[in-house]
Design a protein around this motif. Structure first.
Motif, short mmCIF file in Angstrom:
data_model
loop_
_atom_site.label_atom_id
_atom_site.label_comp_id
_atom_site.label_asym_id
_atom_site.label_seq_id
_atom_site.Cartn_x
_atom_site.Cartn_y
_atom_site.Cartn_z
N SER A 201 9.49 -2.10 10.17
CA SER A 201 9.39 -1.21 11.31
C SER A 201 7.93 -0.86 11.65
CB SER A 201 10.19 0.06 11.01
OG SER A 201 10.15 0.93 12.10
N LEU A 202 7.13 -0.60 10.64
CA LEU A 202 5.76 -0.15 10.91
C LEU A 202 4.71 -1.27 10.76
CD1 LEU A 202 5.98 3.32 9.10
CD2 LEU A 202 6.29 2.82 11.53
N LYS A 203 5.17 -2.48 10.41
CA LYS A 203 4.28 -3.65 10.31
C LYS A 203 3.13 -3.43 9.32
CE LYS A 203 6.69 -5.51 13.66
NZ LYS A 203 8.03 -5.70 13.07
N GLY A 204 3.44 -2.69 8.28
CA GLY A 204 2.41 -2.41 7.28
C GLY A 204 2.71 -3.09 5.96
N LYS A 205 2.10 -2.56 4.91
CA LYS A 205 2.29 -3.12 3.56
C LYS A 205 2.60 -1.98 2.61
CE LYS A 205 -1.07 -6.84 3.91
NZ LYS A 205 -2.48 -7.13 3.62
N ILE A 206 3.41 -2.28 1.61
CA ILE A 206 3.64 -1.30 0.54
C ILE A 206 3.61 -2.05 -0.78
CG2 ILE A 206 6.15 -1.43 0.93
CD1 ILE A 206 6.32 1.48 -0.08
N TYR A 207 2.85 -1.55 -1.73
CA TYR A 207 2.76 -2.22 -3.03
C TYR A 207 2.37 -1.18 -4.07
CZ TYR A 207 -2.08 -2.31 -1.36
OH TYR A 207 -3.30 -1.95 -0.84
N THR A 208 2.41 -1.59 -5.32
CA THR A 208 2.13 -0.65 -6.38
C THR A 208 1.29 -1.28 -7.48
OG1 THR A 208 3.16 0.76 -8.06
CG2 THR A 208 4.35 -1.22 -7.44
N GLU A 209 0.54 -0.45 -8.19
CA GLU A 209 -0.16 -0.93 -9.38
C GLU A 209 -0.11 0.19 -10.42
OE1 GLU A 209 -4.26 -1.56 -8.11
OE2 GLU A 209 -4.75 0.51 -8.66
N ASN A 210 -0.26 -0.19 -11.68
CA ASN A 210 -0.35 0.83 -12.71
C ASN A 210 -1.81 1.17 -12.95
OD1 ASN A 210 2.39 1.13 -13.19
ND2 ASN A 210 2.44 -0.53 -14.69
N THR A 211 -2.12 2.45 -13.01
CA THR A 211 -3.48 2.88 -13.33
C THR A 211 -3.49 3.34 -14.79
OG1 THR A 211 -3.12 5.21 -12.79
CG2 THR A 211 -3.70 3.74 -10.96
N GLN A 212 -4.60 3.89 -15.22
CA GLN A 212 -4.65 4.41 -16.60
C GLN A 212 -3.75 5.63 -16.76
OE1 GLN A 212 -8.77 4.77 -16.09
NE2 GLN A 212 -8.81 7.00 -16.04
N ASN A 213 -3.35 6.23 -15.61
CA ASN A 213 -2.52 7.44 -15.66
C ASN A 213 -1.04 7.15 -15.51
OD1 ASN A 213 -4.94 9.14 -15.55
ND2 ASN A 213 -5.08 8.46 -13.42
N GLY A 214 -0.74 6.32 -14.52
CA GLY A 214 0.67 6.08 -14.21
C GLY A 214 0.80 5.11 -13.07
N ALA A 215 1.87 5.27 -12.28
CA ALA A 215 2.10 4.37 -11.15
C ALA A 215 1.30 4.86 -9.94
CB ALA A 215 3.58 4.32 -10.80
N LYS A 216 0.81 3.91 -9.15
CA LYS A 216 0.13 4.25 -7.91
C LYS A 216 0.71 3.39 -6.81
CE LYS A 216 -4.50 5.11 -6.05
NZ LYS A 216 -5.94 5.17 -6.39
N PHE A 217 1.29 4.04 -5.80
CA PHE A 217 1.87 3.33 -4.66
C PHE A 217 0.89 3.38 -3.50
CE2 PHE A 217 6.23 2.13 -5.63
CZ PHE A 217 6.42 2.80 -6.83
N TYR A 218 0.77 2.25 -2.81
CA TYR A 218 -0.10 2.17 -1.64
C TYR A 218 0.74 1.85 -0.41
CZ TYR A 218 -3.98 1.56 -4.93
OH TYR A 218 -4.89 1.71 -5.94
N ILE A 219 0.44 2.56 0.67
CA ILE A 219 1.04 2.25 1.97
C ILE A 219 -0.09 1.97 2.93
CG2 ILE A 219 2.35 3.18 3.91
CD1 ILE A 219 3.65 5.10 1.84
N GLU A 220 -0.11 0.76 3.48
CA GLU A 220 -1.14 0.44 4.47
C GLU A 220 -0.50 0.35 5.83
OE1 GLU A 220 -3.92 -2.42 1.60
OE2 GLU A 220 -3.42 -3.03 3.64
N LEU A 221 -1.09 1.03 6.80
CA LEU A 221 -0.56 0.97 8.17
C LEU A 221 -1.67 0.55 9.13
CD1 LEU A 221 1.44 4.33 8.20
CD2 LEU A 221 2.35 2.03 7.90
N PRO A 222 -1.37 -0.44 9.95
CA PRO A 222 -2.39 -0.91 10.91
C PRO A 222 -2.63 0.14 11.99
CG PRO A 222 -0.29 -2.02 11.29
CD PRO A 222 -0.12 -1.20 10.05
N LEU A 223 -3.87 0.26 12.43
CA LEU A 223 -4.19 1.23 13.49
C LEU A 223 -4.09 0.55 14.86
CD1 LEU A 223 -7.21 3.16 11.97
CD2 LEU A 223 -4.91 4.03 12.39
#
Ligand SMILES: Nc1ncnc2c1ncn2[C@@H]1O[C@H](COP(=O)(O)OP(=O)(O)O)[C@@H](O)[C@H]1O
Ligand SMILES: [Mg+2]
Length: 223
Positions: A201-223
């Motif tokens: 729907s939003l033509k973006g990206k969603i992905y995750t990585e583990n950091t030294q603390n825990g999970a980190k989710f990224y949402i990228e949205l085009p402008l």
């Protein structure tokens, strides 16, 4: 259709329980003849109103999905983040989870999108973080929300200190009905639905990585 209803139920559980808890507290205080200050009552009512508004927005979003008629509106990202944090704040406070955020440092960023879609994704991710922090009984639990502006996109990141997503399930978390939670706790649809919203729907990206603390989710949205 079943998937849709599962998701509505999932989205509604948290705000409904906060509304119910707030209303019961007011009632209890009345019964005990304790006086409620005007300010307390005002704040409680404001909270109930903002949650019912959210519930109503959720219906609109899902109706939009069903009709495939997705009305776009110009929304300010920071305002949506404010709303989302308002919705989740009481549950996080109840669980002693600290919420850290930096997004108010930036000038308002506006984007065209279907109202409510991004909110649901953020709430799903924050709820998952909350679940893992509680389940693992993390000391000093926190969730960090960041907003980064780049040349032609924005990146929203949500990190927790819940020790991360185990390697053997990392590839499966966006699949429908994949859940490590008890049936009554998880539908396994939150991240799947989030993926569909962000990518389709939003033509973006969603992905995750583990950091030294825990999970980190990224949402990228085009402008
Ligand atoms: N922040 C997180 N830390 C660790 N594991 C996570 C996190 N977020 C999601 N997961 C994993 O991804 C699975 C799928 O999440 P989701 O699609 O929202 O379904 P549900 O929350 O109903 O289980 C979760 O059951 C959990 O195992
Ligand atoms: Mg979930």
């Amino acid at each position: 259709m079943g998937e849709m209803i599962g998701n509505i139920a999932h989205q509604w559980r948290q705000p409904l329980s906060s509304i119910s808890i707030t209303a019961s507290n007011i009632k209890l205080k009345q019964n005990l003849n304790e006086s409620i200050t005007k300010e307390e009552l005002y704040n409680d009512m404001a909270m109930i109103l903002s949650k019912t508004q959210y519930l109503s927005d959720t219906i609109d979003t899902f109706r939009g999905f069903l009709k495939e008629e997705k009305e776009q509106k110009n929304i300010v990202i920071q305002e949506r983040l404010d709303l989302v944090l308002k919705i989740v704040s009481s549950t996080l406070t109840n669980s002693h989870i600290e919420l850290k955020s930096n997004y108010n440092e930036l000038d308002p960023i506006s984007l065209n999108m279907v109202v409510g879609e991004l909110d649901q994704v953020l709430i799903n991710i924050i709820n998952n973080a909350k679940d893992v922090l509680i389940e693992k009984k993390i000391q000093k639990p926190w969730i960090k929300l960041k907003l980064i502006l780049e040349k032609n996109k924005i990146i929203i990141s949500i990190e927790d200190n819940g020790q991360g997503i185990p390697e053997n399930i990392k590839d499966k978390i966006f699949e429908p009905y994949f859940s490590t939670k008890h049936q009554s706790q998880g539908t396994g649809l939150g991240l799947h639905m989030s993926y569909k919203i962000i990518v389709e729907s939003l033509k973006g990206k969603i992905y995750t990585e583990n950091t030294q603390n825990g999970a980190k989710f990224y949402i990228e949205l085009p402008l």
